[in-house]
Design a protein around this motif. Structure first.
Motif, PDB file in Angstrom:
ATOM      1  N   PRO A  97      33.425   3.581  25.446  1.00  0.00           N
ATOM      2  CA  PRO A  97      33.236   2.787  24.232  1.00  0.00           C
ATOM      3  C   PRO A  97      32.656   1.425  24.557  1.00  0.00           C
ATOM      4  O   PRO A  97      32.794   0.909  25.671  1.00  0.00           O
ATOM      5  CB  PRO A  97      34.667   2.654  23.686  1.00  0.00           C
ATOM      6  N   LEU A  98      32.026   0.807  23.565  1.00  0.00           N
ATOM      7  CA  LEU A  98      31.381  -0.486  23.749  1.00  0.00           C
ATOM      8  C   LEU A  98      32.360  -1.549  24.205  1.00  0.00           C
ATOM      9  O   LEU A  98      32.057  -2.362  25.065  1.00  0.00           O
ATOM     10  CB  LEU A  98      30.715  -0.936  22.451  1.00  0.00           C
ATOM     11  N   LYS A  99      33.578  -1.562  23.630  1.00  0.00           N
ATOM     12  CA  LYS A  99      34.502  -2.627  23.965  1.00  0.00           C
ATOM     13  C   LYS A  99      34.864  -2.595  25.455  1.00  0.00           C
ATOM     14  O   LYS A  99      35.083  -3.639  26.058  1.00  0.00           O
ATOM     15  CB  LYS A  99      35.756  -2.533  23.110  1.00  0.00           C
ATOM     16  N   GLU A 100      34.901  -1.381  26.059  1.00  0.00           N
ATOM     17  CA  GLU A 100      35.168  -1.293  27.476  1.00  0.00           C
ATOM     18  C   GLU A 100      33.983  -1.781  28.280  1.00  0.00           C
ATOM     19  O   GLU A 100      34.129  -2.410  29.310  1.00  0.00           O
ATOM     20  CB  GLU A 100      35.534   0.142  27.846  1.00  0.00           C
TER      21      GLU A 100
ATOM     22  N   THR B 174      23.659  -3.640  27.850  1.00  0.00           N
ATOM     23  CA  THR B 174      24.891  -2.912  27.526  1.00  0.00           C
ATOM     24  C   THR B 174      24.596  -1.804  26.527  1.00  0.00           C
ATOM     25  O   THR B 174      23.957  -2.027  25.511  1.00  0.00           O
ATOM     26  CB  THR B 174      25.940  -3.871  26.931  1.00  0.00           C
ATOM     27  N   MET B 175      25.053  -0.621  26.831  1.00  0.00           N
ATOM     28  CA  MET B 175      24.822   0.523  25.959  1.00  0.00           C
ATOM     29  C   MET B 175      25.790   0.498  24.778  1.00  0.00           C
ATOM     30  O   MET B 175      26.988   0.299  24.950  1.00  0.00           O
ATOM     31  CB  MET B 175      25.013   1.812  26.747  1.00  0.00           C
ATOM     32  N   ILE B 176      25.273   0.683  23.578  1.00  0.00           N
ATOM     33  CA  ILE B 176      26.123   0.758  22.385  1.00  0.00           C
ATOM     34  C   ILE B 176      26.432   2.227  22.123  1.00  0.00           C
ATOM     35  O   ILE B 176      25.686   2.924  21.449  1.00  0.00           O
ATOM     36  CB  ILE B 176      25.444   0.124  21.156  1.00  0.00           C
ATOM     37  N   ASN B 177      27.538   2.689  22.657  1.00  0.00           N
ATOM     38  CA  ASN B 177      27.871   4.105  22.543  1.00  0.00           C
ATOM     39  C   ASN B 177      28.247   4.507  21.128  1.00  0.00           C
ATOM     40  O   ASN B 177      28.166   5.687  20.777  1.00  0.00           O
ATOM     41  CB  ASN B 177      28.993   4.446  23.517  1.00  0.00           C
ATOM     42  N   GLU B 178      28.687   3.558  20.312  1.00  0.00           N
ATOM     43  CA  GLU B 178      29.003   3.875  18.922  1.00  0.00           C
ATOM     44  C   GLU B 178      27.788   4.442  18.196  1.00  0.00           C
ATOM     45  O   GLU B 178      27.923   5.264  17.289  1.00  0.00           O
ATOM     46  CB  GLU B 178      29.511   2.632  18.193  1.00  0.00           C
TER      47      GLU B 178
ATOM     48  N   LEU C  39      31.480   4.361   9.846  1.00  0.00           N
ATOM     49  CA  LEU C  39      31.187   5.214  10.996  1.00  0.00           C
ATOM     50  C   LEU C  39      31.283   4.424  12.297  1.00  0.00           C
ATOM     51  O   LEU C  39      31.752   4.944  13.321  1.00  0.00           O
ATOM     52  CB  LEU C  39      29.795   5.839  10.858  1.00  0.00           C
ATOM     53  N   TYR C  40      30.849   3.169  12.260  1.00  0.00           N
ATOM     54  CA  TYR C  40      30.948   2.314  13.436  1.00  0.00           C
ATOM     55  C   TYR C  40      32.415   2.091  13.805  1.00  0.00           C
ATOM     56  O   TYR C  40      32.805   2.152  14.984  1.00  0.00           O
ATOM     57  CB  TYR C  40      30.256   0.975  13.172  1.00  0.00           C
ATOM     58  N   LEU C  41      33.243   1.858  12.795  1.00  0.00           N
ATOM     59  CA  LEU C  41      34.669   1.665  13.041  1.00  0.00           C
ATOM     60  C   LEU C  41      35.313   2.931  13.616  1.00  0.00           C
ATOM     61  O   LEU C  41      36.130   2.860  14.543  1.00  0.00           O
ATOM     62  CB  LEU C  41      35.372   1.283  11.742  1.00  0.00           C
ATOM     63  N   ILE C  42      34.948   4.071  13.074  1.00  0.00           N
ATOM     64  CA  ILE C  42      35.491   5.336  13.584  1.00  0.00           C
ATOM     65  C   ILE C  42      35.085   5.540  15.037  1.00  0.00           C
ATOM     66  O   ILE C  42      35.902   5.923  15.887  1.00  0.00           O
ATOM     67  CB  ILE C  42      35.007   6.513  12.722  1.00  0.00           C
ATOM     68  N   ALA C  43      33.816   5.258  15.335  1.00  0.00           N
ATOM     69  CA  ALA C  43      33.313   5.445  16.696  1.00  0.00           C
ATOM     70  C   ALA C  43      34.042   4.557  17.688  1.00  0.00           C
ATOM     71  O   ALA C  43      34.279   4.947  18.839  1.00  0.00           O
ATOM     72  CB  ALA C  43      31.806   5.169  16.741  1.00  0.00           C
ATOM     73  N   ARG C  44      34.425   3.364  17.256  1.00  0.00           N
ATOM     74  CA  ARG C  44      35.111   2.437  18.149  1.00  0.00           C
ATOM     75  C   ARG C  44      36.538   2.877  18.463  1.00  0.00           C
ATOM     76  O   ARG C  44      37.150   2.369  19.411  1.00  0.00           O
ATOM     77  CB  ARG C  44      35.109   1.028  17.550  1.00  0.00           C
ATOM     78  N   GLN C  45      37.055   3.793  17.672  1.00  0.00           N
ATOM     79  CA  GLN C  45      38.403   4.286  17.925  1.00  0.00           C
ATOM     80  C   GLN C  45      38.416   5.430  18.935  1.00  0.00           C
ATOM     81  O   GLN C  45      39.475   5.823  19.419  1.00  0.00           O
ATOM     82  CB  GLN C  45      39.040   4.754  16.612  1.00  0.00           C
ATOM     83  N   LEU C  46      37.242   5.966  19.246  1.00  0.00           N
ATOM     84  CA  LEU C  46      37.164   7.070  20.193  1.00  0.00           C
ATOM     85  C   LEU C  46      37.298   6.551  21.622  1.00  0.00           C
ATOM     86  O   LEU C  46      36.579   5.628  22.023  1.00  0.00           O
ATOM     87  CB  LEU C  46      35.834   7.821  20.036  1.00  0.00           C
ATOM     88  N   LYS C  47      38.216   7.124  22.380  1.00  0.00           N
ATOM     89  CA  LYS C  47      38.362   6.719  23.774  1.00  0.00           C
ATOM     90  C   LYS C  47      37.155   7.160  24.594  1.00  0.00           C
ATOM     91  O   LYS C  47      36.750   6.494  25.550  1.00  0.00           O
ATOM     92  CB  LYS C  47      39.644   7.317  24.361  1.00  0.00           C
TER      93      LYS C  47
ATOM     94  N   SER D 168      17.455   2.241  13.961  1.00  0.00           N
ATOM     95  CA  SER D 168      16.295   1.799  14.742  1.00  0.00           C
ATOM     96  C   SER D 168      16.198   0.280  14.782  1.00  0.00           C
ATOM     97  O   SER D 168      15.952  -0.309  15.848  1.00  0.00           O
ATOM     98  CB  SER D 168      15.002   2.400  14.172  1.00  0.00           C
ATOM     99  N   GLU D 169      16.404  -0.385  13.643  1.00  0.00           N
ATOM    100  CA  GLU D 169      16.318  -1.847  13.632  1.00  0.00           C
ATOM    101  C   GLU D 169      17.569  -2.477  14.234  1.00  0.00           C
ATOM    102  O   GLU D 169      17.485  -3.520  14.889  1.00  0.00           O
ATOM    103  CB  GLU D 169      16.117  -2.349  12.203  1.00  0.00           C
ATOM    104  N   PHE D 170      18.709  -1.866  14.040  1.00  0.00           N
ATOM    105  CA  PHE D 170      19.945  -2.380  14.643  1.00  0.00           C
ATOM    106  C   PHE D 170      19.807  -2.449  16.156  1.00  0.00           C
ATOM    107  O   PHE D 170      20.111  -3.476  16.783  1.00  0.00           O
ATOM    108  CB  PHE D 170      21.110  -1.468  14.245  1.00  0.00           C
ATOM    109  N   LEU D 171      19.337  -1.377  16.769  1.00  0.00           N
ATOM    110  CA  LEU D 171      19.177  -1.346  18.217  1.00  0.00           C
ATOM    111  C   LEU D 171      18.073  -2.285  18.680  1.00  0.00           C
ATOM    112  O   LEU D 171      18.183  -2.931  19.730  1.00  0.00           O
ATOM    113  CB  LEU D 171      18.869   0.084  18.677  1.00  0.00           C
TER     114      LEU D 171
END
Length: 369
Positions: free
Chosen positions: A361-364, A10-14, A270-278, A67-70
């Motif tokens: 977005p990731l949630k989708e 699964t791609m983490i678009n955030e 920033l992660y939270l902001i990214a998750r709000q983007l459609k 880098s480590e998160f991914l």
């Protein structure tokens, strides 16, 4: 058939959004710094620029943290066989190529080329990290730490390991931030290179490891405590500003001990902001996909732009100067990175242009998996 981790593919678009912001902040920092070096600004204006730069000094730590998160998210059990090969080819080789270019460039354009001086500069940049590309050496240390420490990290509670790493990280940086410790010979000897050892970045590694590996817990955490994270970012962001204002520690750097927690809070926000983007904007995807090339190339574009700007009628406007350096520092590397990836072996010079196939977005994506 071997069972796949349910979220492995699964791609983490955030992350595209976070990486793009970090990349833009780095270019903006250097745009402001070059302008300050080429202008005699009013003292207040100059100080405000320094203060603003302090607020975006999370940029390189966030980029390294990604880098480590991914890595932890994508490979929760073990690293694939081709892991090192791909990263050596597309990350380390471009690092070496660009270190060669940055070592030869000042000699060819100024003092005259000699092999002795070139090898000296290349050693300083390529091995000692005395240039803006040093973060690659940190990332490869993260890769090694992930390989060596994963089994130990999995045995202990996340909060314990994160707490220990935070203390170690901040204390290590404080040793080199403050002159109180500089009388120790080993501190003085290592001071020019203190940014390289992983101890100065271990908190970012540890928190990114647990966040990526336990992404559901991480997402629940940042959503539940979002207002605390916002307050934390505001409070920790004030600390470097107050320390500079009170002349306690004035250096504008991402290797400050008081930037460590601030970076964590900013990453979460920033992660939270990214998750709000459609849908992630196309320009953000392009910047993120070219981020490695932007990091490596932007100083070359900016250095070669300054002489041109000095001949322009609007050169007296320092704001325009910053803006143009920023635009050229982002746009030029994106174009070069994209074009080089269209020719054989071009990715070995500036890294891969990793154009994403989707910007949902990731949630989708999670719902669809």
């Amino acid at each position: 058939m071997r069972k796949e981790h349910p979220m492995k593919r699964t791609m983490i678009n955030e992350i595209f959004f976070i990486r793009a912001i970090a990349c833009l902040c780095v270019v903006l920092i250097h745009s402001m710094t070059m302008t300050q070096h080429n202008y005699e600004l009013f003292r207040l204006t100059d100080e405000l620029l320094y203060m603003f730069k302090l607020t975006i000094m999370f940029a390189t730590p966030v980029f390294v943290m990604i880098s480590e998160f991914l890595l932890s998210y994508s490979y929760p059990d073990k690293l694939p066989k081709a892991f090192w090969k791909k990263r050596i080819i597309y990350i380390l080789v471009p690092y070496i190529v660009m270190a060669v270019i940055y070592s030869a460039y000042p000699l060819l354009s100024g003092t005259g080329f000699t092999w002795g001086r070139f090898m000296e500069l290349f050693f300083e940049k390529g091995f000692l990290g005395l240039w803006h590309g040093y973060f690659v050496l940190i990332i490869f240390q993260f890769y090694a730490l992930h390989f060596l420490l994963k089994k130990y990290f999995d045995r202990f509670p996340a909060l314990l390991m994160i707490g220990i790493s935070l203390i170690v990280n901040m204390f290590y940086l404080a040793i080199y931030n403050f002159s109180w410790f500089h009388d120790f010979s080993f501190v003085a000897a290592l001071r020019p290179y203190y940014k390289l050892p992983f101890l100065g970045w271990i908190f970012y590694f540890t928190v990114a490891y647990y966040a990526g590996k336990n992404i559901d817990v991480f997402l629940t955490f940042i959503q539940k405590y979002k207002y605390y994270l916002l307050a934390g970012a505001a409070l920790t962001g004030m600390v470097p500003l107050l320390m500079r204002y009170n002349h306690i520690y004035s250096v504008v750097s991402s290797k400050r001990f008081d930037v460590v927690l601030y970076t964590f809070f900013i990453f979460c926000l920033l992660y939270l902001i990214a998750r709000q983007l459609k849908k992630t904007p196309t320009i953000v995807m392009w910047i993120s996909s070219s981020s490695y090339g932007i990091y490596l190339l932007h100083p070359l574009f900016q250095f070669n732009t300054i002489d041109f700007l000095q001949s322009m009628p609007f050169y007296t406007n320092f704001g325009v100067h910053i803006l143009l350096l920023f635009i050229i520092g982002v746009g030029g590397p994106i174009l070069v990175t994209y074009l080089l990836n269209k020719v054989p072996y071009g990715a070995l010079i500036v890294g891969k242009f990793n154009a994403p196939k989707s910007s949902a977005p990731l949630k989708e994506k999670m719902k669809a998996s």
